[in-house]
Design an enzyme around this catalytic site. Structure first.
Site, short mmCIF file in Angstrom:
data_model
loop_
_atom_site.label_atom_id
_atom_site.label_comp_id
_atom_site.label_asym_id
_atom_site.label_seq_id
_atom_site.Cartn_x
_atom_site.Cartn_y
_atom_site.Cartn_z
N GLY A 46 112.40 25.37 71.34
CA GLY A 46 112.55 24.10 72.05
C GLY A 46 113.47 23.22 71.26
N GLU A 47 113.03 22.05 70.93
CA GLU A 47 113.83 21.11 70.16
C GLU A 47 113.00 20.68 68.95
OE1 GLU A 47 117.06 20.26 70.42
OE2 GLU A 47 116.57 19.18 68.58
N SER A 48 113.46 21.09 67.78
CA SER A 48 112.62 20.88 66.58
C SER A 48 112.38 19.41 66.27
CB SER A 48 113.24 21.58 65.38
OG SER A 48 114.57 21.15 65.20
N CYS A 78 112.69 30.11 66.78
CA CYS A 78 113.81 29.18 66.91
C CYS A 78 113.41 27.78 66.42
CB CYS A 78 114.32 29.20 68.34
SG CYS A 78 116.03 28.63 68.46
N ARG A 106 120.23 24.41 60.95
CA ARG A 106 119.83 24.25 62.36
C ARG A 106 120.92 24.63 63.36
NH1 ARG A 106 118.14 18.65 63.98
NH2 ARG A 106 117.80 19.65 65.98
N ILE A 135 119.55 31.06 71.29
CA ILE A 135 119.92 29.87 72.06
C ILE A 135 120.00 28.68 71.11
CG2 ILE A 135 119.29 28.35 73.97
CD1 ILE A 135 117.59 30.70 75.10
N ARG A 136 121.20 28.22 70.85
CA ARG A 136 121.39 27.15 69.85
C ARG A 136 120.54 27.43 68.62
NH1 ARG A 136 119.47 22.62 71.15
NH2 ARG A 136 118.21 23.35 72.89
N HIS A 172 114.43 34.36 70.32
CA HIS A 172 113.31 34.08 71.23
C HIS A 172 112.67 35.35 71.81
CE1 HIS A 172 113.93 29.71 71.80
NE2 HIS A 172 115.21 29.98 71.65
N GLU A 174 109.86 35.59 73.00
CA GLU A 174 109.03 35.17 74.15
C GLU A 174 109.85 35.10 75.45
OE1 GLU A 174 110.25 33.23 71.85
OE2 GLU A 174 110.61 31.17 72.54
N1 GLN Z 1 118.68 24.00 67.86
C1 GLN Z 1 117.35 23.67 68.28
C2 GLN Z 1 116.66 22.74 67.31
O1 GLN Z 1 117.26 22.25 66.43
C3 GLN Z 1 116.51 24.92 68.45
C4 GLN Z 1 116.89 25.62 69.72
C5 GLN Z 1 115.85 26.53 70.28
O2 GLN Z 1 114.65 26.48 69.96
N2 GLN Z 1 116.28 27.35 71.23
O3 GLN Z 1 115.51 22.51 67.44
#
Ligand code: GLN
Length: 192
Positions: A46-48, A78, A106, A135-136, A172, A174
């Site tokens: 997700g987004e940390s 992630c 990150r 993903i990112r 990921h 999942e």
């Molecule tokens: N780049 C995201 C972050 O800094 C992580 C991306 C992800 O969980 N797919 O949280």
């Protein structure tokens, strides 16, 4: 056996689905009292920055750290890996859980290559390649002595690690149908 999946933001539903497909119980965690009796914790992608802020806002920071002190296994994917790391540079002001002795970058793959899929060779899972969905994604820039390297990209970059009962991946699992990493984590949780 009951696995708690941190359900504050991100891919928690997909993790719950993976754990249930393997025949274990999975519950959503939003409150400290929901941690009662869990044999493992998953922190999703997700987004940390958001997940870390919500861990603090929902008063989960100390209870999660306490579980780890009691050797309850954790899995982070992630953003979840970033939340577990001891060093993420200066990119997030809030305190991460500091459960793994790793330095994480990150934004390791930049904008051009922010999302990609590649086959990973993961010796602990056998010869069949694992679908690495990035993903990112972050990468592990360096890891302490107690940290085992579980997977690298072809260029040598570290993308999965384990420290005792704590497992983290930059990709990921999942979001794929391959359940082998979840199965590996459930084995750690069963030993707990
Ligand atoms: N780049 C995201 C972050 O800094 C992580 C991306 C992800 O969980 N797919 O949280």
């Amino acid at each position: 056996m009951k696995i708690g999946v941190l359900a504050l933001q991100g891919t928690f539903f997909e993790h719950i689905h993976s754990v249930r497909k393997l025949g274990a119980e999975a519950i959503e965690i939003r409150k400290p009292q929901e941690l009662e009796g869990v044999s493992g914790i998953i922190i999703p992608g997700g987004e940390s920055t958001v997940i870390t802020r919500l861990i603090h806002d929902y008063n989960l920071f100390d209870p999660l750290r306490k579980l780890a002190e009691n050797s309850v296994p954790f899995m982070g994917t992630c953003a979840g890996m970033i939340c577990l790391a001891s060093d993420i540079g200066s990119t997030v002001e809030l305190e991460t859980l500091h459960l793994m002795d790793i330095r994480v970058n990150r934004n390791a793959f930049g904008r051009q290559l922010s999302s990609f899929e590649t086959e990973l060779y993961i010796p602990i899972l056998g010869e069949k390649p694992f679908p690495g969905l990035f993903i990112r994604a972050p990468e592990v820039e360096s890891a302490g002595e107690r940290v085992g390297i579980i997977a690298r990209l072809g260029d040598g970059r570290i993308v999965a690690v384990r420290q005792g009962g704590i497992l983290a991946t930059a990709f990921h699992p999942e979001l794929t149908d391959d359940l082998r990493l979840h199965e590996y984590f459930l084995q750690l949780a069963r030993q707990f």
